[in-house]
Design a protein around this motif. Structure first.
Motif, PDB file in Angstrom:
ATOM      1  N   ALA A   1       0.830  -1.207   0.000  1.00 32.99           N
ATOM      2  CA  ALA A   1       0.000   0.000   0.000  1.00 32.99           C
ATOM      3  C   ALA A   1       0.867   1.259   0.000  1.00 32.99           C
ATOM      4  CB  ALA A   1      -0.937  -0.012   1.201  1.00 32.99           C
ATOM      5  N   ALA A   2       1.916   1.277   0.831  1.00 31.73           N
ATOM      6  CA  ALA A   2       2.781   2.456   0.906  1.00 31.73           C
ATOM      7  C   ALA A   2       3.543   2.671  -0.396  1.00 31.73           C
ATOM      8  CB  ALA A   2       3.754   2.305   2.069  1.00 31.73           C
ATOM      9  N   THR A   3       4.019   1.595  -0.995  1.00 25.84           N
ATOM     10  CA  THR A   3       4.759   1.702  -2.260  1.00 25.84           C
ATOM     11  C   THR A   3       3.874   2.265  -3.356  1.00 25.84           C
ATOM     12  OG1 THR A   3       6.172  -0.172  -1.623  1.00 25.84           O
ATOM     13  CG2 THR A   3       6.077   0.406  -3.953  1.00 25.84           C
ATOM     14  N   ASN A   4       2.654   1.762  -3.458  1.00 24.33           N
ATOM     15  CA  ASN A   4       1.732   2.255  -4.484  1.00 24.33           C
ATOM     16  C   ASN A   4       1.300   3.693  -4.208  1.00 24.33           C
ATOM     17  OD1 ASN A   4       1.847  -0.241  -5.761  1.00 24.33           O
ATOM     18  ND2 ASN A   4      -0.005  -1.015  -4.768  1.00 24.33           N
ATOM     19  N   PHE A   5       1.077   4.013  -2.931  1.00 23.30           N
ATOM     20  CA  PHE A   5       0.706   5.371  -2.533  1.00 23.30           C
ATOM     21  C   PHE A   5       1.813   6.348  -2.927  1.00 23.30           C
ATOM     22  CE2 PHE A   5       0.632   8.929   0.358  1.00 23.30           C
ATOM     23  CZ  PHE A   5      -0.699   9.196   0.616  1.00 23.30           C
ATOM     24  N   ALA A   6       3.077   5.996  -2.606  1.00 22.50           N
ATOM     25  CA  ALA A   6       4.205   6.873  -2.894  1.00 22.50           C
ATOM     26  C   ALA A   6       4.353   7.104  -4.392  1.00 22.50           C
ATOM     27  CB  ALA A   6       5.487   6.266  -2.318  1.00 22.50           C
ATOM     28  N   ALA A   7       4.221   6.037  -5.185  1.00 29.61           N
ATOM     29  CA  ALA A   7       4.360   6.164  -6.637  1.00 29.61           C
ATOM     30  C   ALA A   7       3.252   7.033  -7.226  1.00 29.61           C
ATOM     31  CB  ALA A   7       4.346   4.777  -7.276  1.00 29.61           C
ATOM     32  N   ALA A   8       2.032   6.851  -6.740  1.00 31.02           N
ATOM     33  CA  ALA A   8       0.906   7.638  -7.260  1.00 31.02           C
ATOM     34  C   ALA A   8       1.057   9.112  -6.879  1.00 31.02           C
ATOM     35  CB  ALA A   8      -0.410   7.080  -6.728  1.00 31.02           C
ATOM     36  N   ALA A   9       1.514   9.380  -5.656  1.00 33.32           N
ATOM     37  CA  ALA A   9       1.696  10.764  -5.218  1.00 33.32           C
ATOM     38  C   ALA A   9       2.790  11.451  -6.036  1.00 33.32           C
ATOM     39  CB  ALA A   9       2.039  10.793  -3.728  1.00 33.32           C
ATOM     40  N   ARG A  10       3.877  10.752  -6.285  1.00 33.93           N
ATOM     41  CA  ARG A  10       4.975  11.329  -7.071  1.00 33.93           C
ATOM     42  C   ARG A  10       4.526  11.595  -8.511  1.00 33.93           C
ATOM     43  NH1 ARG A  10       8.261   7.702  -5.964  1.00 33.93           N
ATOM     44  NH2 ARG A  10       7.956   6.364  -7.789  1.00 33.93           N
ATOM     45  N   ALA A  11       3.820  10.656  -9.108  1.00 35.77           N
ATOM     46  CA  ALA A  11       3.375  10.819 -10.493  1.00 35.77           C
ATOM     47  C   ALA A  11       2.383  11.969 -10.639  1.00 35.77           C
ATOM     48  CB  ALA A  11       2.738   9.515 -10.982  1.00 35.77           C
ATOM     49  N   ALA A  12       1.575  12.205  -9.603  1.00 33.61           N
ATOM     50  CA  ALA A  12       0.556  13.254  -9.679  1.00 33.61           C
ATOM     51  C   ALA A  12       1.089  14.620  -9.282  1.00 33.61           C
ATOM     52  CB  ALA A  12      -0.631  12.883  -8.790  1.00 33.61           C
ATOM     53  N   GLY A  13       2.335  14.705  -8.834  1.00 34.97           N
ATOM     54  CA  GLY A  13       2.892  15.997  -8.428  1.00 34.97           C
ATOM     55  C   GLY A  13       2.368  16.489  -7.096  1.00 34.97           C
ATOM     56  N   VAL A  14       2.004  15.567  -6.199  1.00 37.87           N
ATOM     57  CA  VAL A  14       1.548  15.948  -4.856  1.00 37.87           C
ATOM     58  C   VAL A  14       2.661  16.705  -4.139  1.00 37.87           C
ATOM     59  CG1 VAL A  14       0.852  15.033  -2.602  1.00 37.87           C
ATOM     60  CG2 VAL A  14      -0.100  14.055  -4.702  1.00 37.87           C
ATOM     61  N   ARG A  15       2.311  17.751  -3.415  1.00 36.75           N
ATOM     62  CA  ARG A  15       3.313  18.613  -2.778  1.00 36.75           C
ATOM     63  C   ARG A  15       3.720  18.158  -1.384  1.00 36.75           C
ATOM     64  NH1 ARG A  15       0.075  24.069  -3.526  1.00 36.75           N
ATOM     65  NH2 ARG A  15       1.554  24.780  -1.949  1.00 36.75           N
ATOM     66  N   ARG A  16       2.899  17.350  -0.718  1.00 35.53           N
ATOM     67  CA  ARG A  16       3.227  16.914   0.643  1.00 35.53           C
ATOM     68  C   ARG A  16       2.492  15.635   0.975  1.00 35.53           C
ATOM     69  NH1 ARG A  16       6.407  17.379   4.425  1.00 35.53           N
ATOM     70  NH2 ARG A  16       6.914  19.498   3.771  1.00 35.53           N
ATOM     71  N   ILE A  17       3.185  14.714   1.644  1.00 35.28           N
ATOM     72  CA  ILE A  17       2.584  13.505   2.213  1.00 35.28           C
ATOM     73  C   ILE A  17       2.647  13.638   3.729  1.00 35.28           C
ATOM     74  CG2 ILE A  17       2.899  11.018   2.582  1.00 35.28           C
ATOM     75  CD1 ILE A  17       3.982  10.842  -0.281  1.00 35.28           C
ATOM     76  N   VAL A  18       1.573  13.256   4.403  1.00 32.12           N
ATOM     77  CA  VAL A  18       1.532  13.227   5.870  1.00 32.12           C
ATOM     78  C   VAL A  18       1.122  11.827   6.294  1.00 32.12           C
ATOM     79  CG1 VAL A  18       0.587  14.247   7.967  1.00 32.12           C
ATOM     80  CG2 VAL A  18       0.860  15.664   5.917  1.00 32.12           C
ATOM     81  N   TYR A  19       1.900  11.258   7.211  1.00 30.10           N
ATOM     82  CA  TYR A  19       1.686   9.868   7.632  1.00 30.10           C
ATOM     83  C   TYR A  19       1.708   9.786   9.151  1.00 30.10           C
ATOM     84  CZ  TYR A  19       3.215   5.085   8.813  1.00 30.10           C
ATOM     85  OH  TYR A  19       3.348   3.846   9.383  1.00 30.10           O
ATOM     86  N   LEU A  20       0.751   9.068   9.721  1.00 32.12           N
ATOM     87  CA  LEU A  20       0.722   8.821  11.161  1.00 32.12           C
ATOM     88  C   LEU A  20       1.244   7.419  11.426  1.00 32.12           C
ATOM     89  CD1 LEU A  20      -0.055   9.683  14.034  1.00 32.12           C
ATOM     90  CD2 LEU A  20      -2.343   8.750  13.604  1.00 32.12           C
ATOM     91  N   GLY A  21       2.413   7.338  12.042  1.00 33.21           N
ATOM     92  CA  GLY A  21       3.036   6.051  12.332  1.00 33.21           C
ATOM     93  C   GLY A  21       3.155   5.801  13.821  1.00 33.21           C
ATOM     94  N   GLY A  22       4.048   4.884  14.164  1.00 32.59           N
ATOM     95  CA  GLY A  22       4.246   4.506  15.559  1.00 32.59           C
ATOM     96  C   GLY A  22       5.628   4.891  16.042  1.00 32.59           C
ATOM     97  N   PRO A  23       5.884   4.745  17.346  1.00 31.52           N
ATOM     98  CA  PRO A  23       7.180   5.140  17.914  1.00 31.52           C
ATOM     99  C   PRO A  23       8.298   4.230  17.434  1.00 31.52           C
ATOM    100  CG  PRO A  23       5.877   3.977  19.547  1.00 31.52           C
ATOM    101  CD  PRO A  23       4.985   4.180  18.357  1.00 31.52           C
ATOM    102  N   GLU A  24       9.496   4.790  17.402  1.00 34.57           N
ATOM    103  CA  GLU A  24      10.663   4.000  17.033  1.00 34.57           C
ATOM    104  C   GLU A  24      11.349   3.488  18.301  1.00 34.57           C
ATOM    105  OE1 GLU A  24      13.199   6.320  14.549  1.00 34.57           O
ATOM    106  OE2 GLU A  24      12.000   5.886  12.746  1.00 34.57           O
ATOM    107  N   PRO A  25      12.026   2.317  18.228  1.00 35.32           N
ATOM    108  CA  PRO A  25      12.734   1.787  19.396  1.00 35.32           C
ATOM    109  C   PRO A  25      13.743   2.797  19.931  1.00 35.32           C
ATOM    110  CG  PRO A  25      12.628   0.155  17.636  1.00 35.32           C
ATOM    111  CD  PRO A  25      12.133   1.439  17.062  1.00 35.32           C
TER     112      PRO A  25
END
Length: 487
Positions: A88-112
């Motif tokens: 899902a993330a790979t396809n999302f990133a490719a679609a955003a780049r191809a469409a010229g999206v100016r910003r991606i915002v992602y809610l993730g989890g804490p890092e170790p």
């Protein structure tokens, strides 16, 4: 800004969308089934398009002319959730780049806390998604949150049910690990504020509330805010994450498939290492919401039946999505049905109130023990069980969970159709209709439909059919009786 929200049927996305609309942004929501967003209060104000992040050919229309794209989906609950989220993330990133999206915002989890610490599969997957998006070529903000406290969140439901139902408990040792919880209102504030980040910002941010607590502290403080006695908690080493998840699944509405990755994540300390986000999204004048205030706000929403979204709103990509076929022959397949009908000495409006109120605290109007046993059996085989309840005690909308059903269709005053999400050797629906009669009374029609899969499906129907007179017959009688006795 023109914003694309993925995961709008979920807990965070369903709350962020109306917030963005209120801020004056244009919002487009991506959903696998547009009907899932048909009944939300803000549906007419947003554009809803169908698409699937696992199918890249469905994405160009969704990303066209978008300024900011939010990645708020996850596949938690699926056995292959890491692979599904990676795709899902790979396809999302490719679609955003191809469409010229100016910003991606992602809610993730804490890092170790350290490189030597091996993350749980859940946190490992969250971190991997963040890396994929940061490497997309589109400026990305990765917001890393630990436990989110808000009415309807999975973490809050776990905390709430464990504390309220168990005045004394044996717990795993990880209850002493430090956690920095954050109120859902602050999470939404950061997500909405990330729209205005400068274009050169491409990094992760830790977000957390003002309190650093252990899970044990959180249970004791929850008890105090909720007016409960102090809980007796005895940590022991023997409870592994696997055993702990079964214990959580036994006591709370969160099924094992979701509880396990969440519990495994709690074995790591989850404390923010920086607060750099405040340079771009300043803290509110009164400061971030403290843990006690977040709990009080969440409990008030639960008490007043004002829970906007719940963790159970979202259904996984592998959930059965086929609507109840209208062809009675089911294209040549076998369909078992149980049909009940009654004339009700009450107007249609009174009968509809009872129908729309089924499930949750109201129950299913027949043989509560049988429904409870069915729910427990479903939990034992890894299903969702009967305790997901309902978001609102009086109103339903398409797509939301209702115990071990999901609302597939609702026509106010006329029809409620539920699709089964318990573990079954086949597919099942429960349909309830309200029809007016010429003399001002109403007619109640109830139909259960089961489409078996293989011999086990036929055997299953044969084993439960003898109980239908009690379960479904009693349900029709008691729904009619409750409507007739209503003020």
């Amino acid at each position: 800004m023109r914003c694309l929200v993925t995961g709008a049927t979920g807990y965070i996305g369903g709350r962020l969308t109306p917030l963005l609309l209120a801020d004056g942004h244009t919002v487009r929501c991506l959903a696998r089934k547009a009907v899932r967003l048909r009944d939300v209060p803000w549906a007419s104000a947003a554009e809803i398009v169908e698409g699937d992040l696992s199918r890249p050919e469905t994405l160009p229309a969704a990303f066209a002319d978008v300024d900011v794209a939010y990645f708020l989906v996850h596949s938690l609950g699926r056995p292959d959730f890491e692979e599904a989220d990676r795709t899902a993330a790979t396809n999302f990133a490719a679609a955003a780049r191809a469409a010229g999206v100016r910003r991606i915002v992602y809610l993730g989890g804490p890092e170790p806390a350290s490189d030597a610490e091996v993350p749980s599969p859940h946190l490992r997957s969250r971190a991997e998604v963040g890396r994929i998006l940061l490497a997309s070529g589109v400026p990305t903000a990765v917001l890393r949150a630990a436990v989110i406290i808000g009415s309807g969140s999975a973490s809050f439901e776990m905390l709430r049910y464990l504390t309220e139902r168990l005045p004394a408990m044996i717990t795993p040792r990880w209850v002493h690990n430090r956690i920095q919880p954050i109120a859902v209102r602050d999470v939404l504030r950061y997500l909405a504020g990330s729209i205005a980040l400068p274009p050169e910002v491409n990094r992760g941010f830790d977000i957390g509330g003002p309190d650093v607590l252990t899970f044990l502290d959180m249970m004791q403080r929850y008890a105090r805010v909720a007016g409960l006695r102090r809980r007796i908690i005895v940590p022991v080493r023997a409870l592994t994450p696997s055993l702990s998840s079964h214990w959580v699944g036994l006591v709370t509405p969160v099924p094992n498939a979701i509880a396990r990755p969440l519990v495994e994540s709690l074995i790591h300390e989850a404390v923010a290492h920086e607060h750099d986000i405040a340079r771009y999204v300043p803290d509110p004048p009164g400061g971030l919401t403290g843990f006690d205030d977040a709990v009080a706000l969440a409990l008030a929403k639960v008490r007043d039946a004002q829970v906007e979204t719940r963790w159970s709103n979202a259904s996984g990509p592998d959930a059965p999505a086929e609507p109840l076929p209208t062809d009675p022959k089911w294209s040549g397949g076998t369909a078992y049905t149980d049909v009940r009908e009654r004339v009700v000495d009450a107007p249609p409006a009174a009968l509809w109130r009872v129908v729309e109120g089924v499930g949750g605290e109201h129950g299913w109007y027949s043989f509560p023990l049988a429904w409870s046993i069915r729910g427990w059996l479903d939990r034992l085989v890894g299903g969702v069980g009967l305790r997901r309840g309902r978001r609102d005690p009086h109103r339903l909308q398409v797509g939301e969970a209702l115990d071990f059903w999901r609302v597939e269709e609702i026509v106010p005053g006329e029809l409620l159709r539920l699709r089964a999400e318990m573990r079954l050797p086949g597919r099942a629906w429960l349909e309830m209709r309200v029809l007016p009669t010429d003399d001002g009374r109403s007619r109640y029609q109830q139909r259960a439909v089961f489409l078996p899969r293989g011999l086990s499906g036929h055997a299953y129907w044969g084993s439960v059919a003898p109980f239908h007179a009690v379960v479904f017959g009693g349900m029709a009688r008691n729904i009619a009786r409750n409507a007739e006795q209503a003020p």
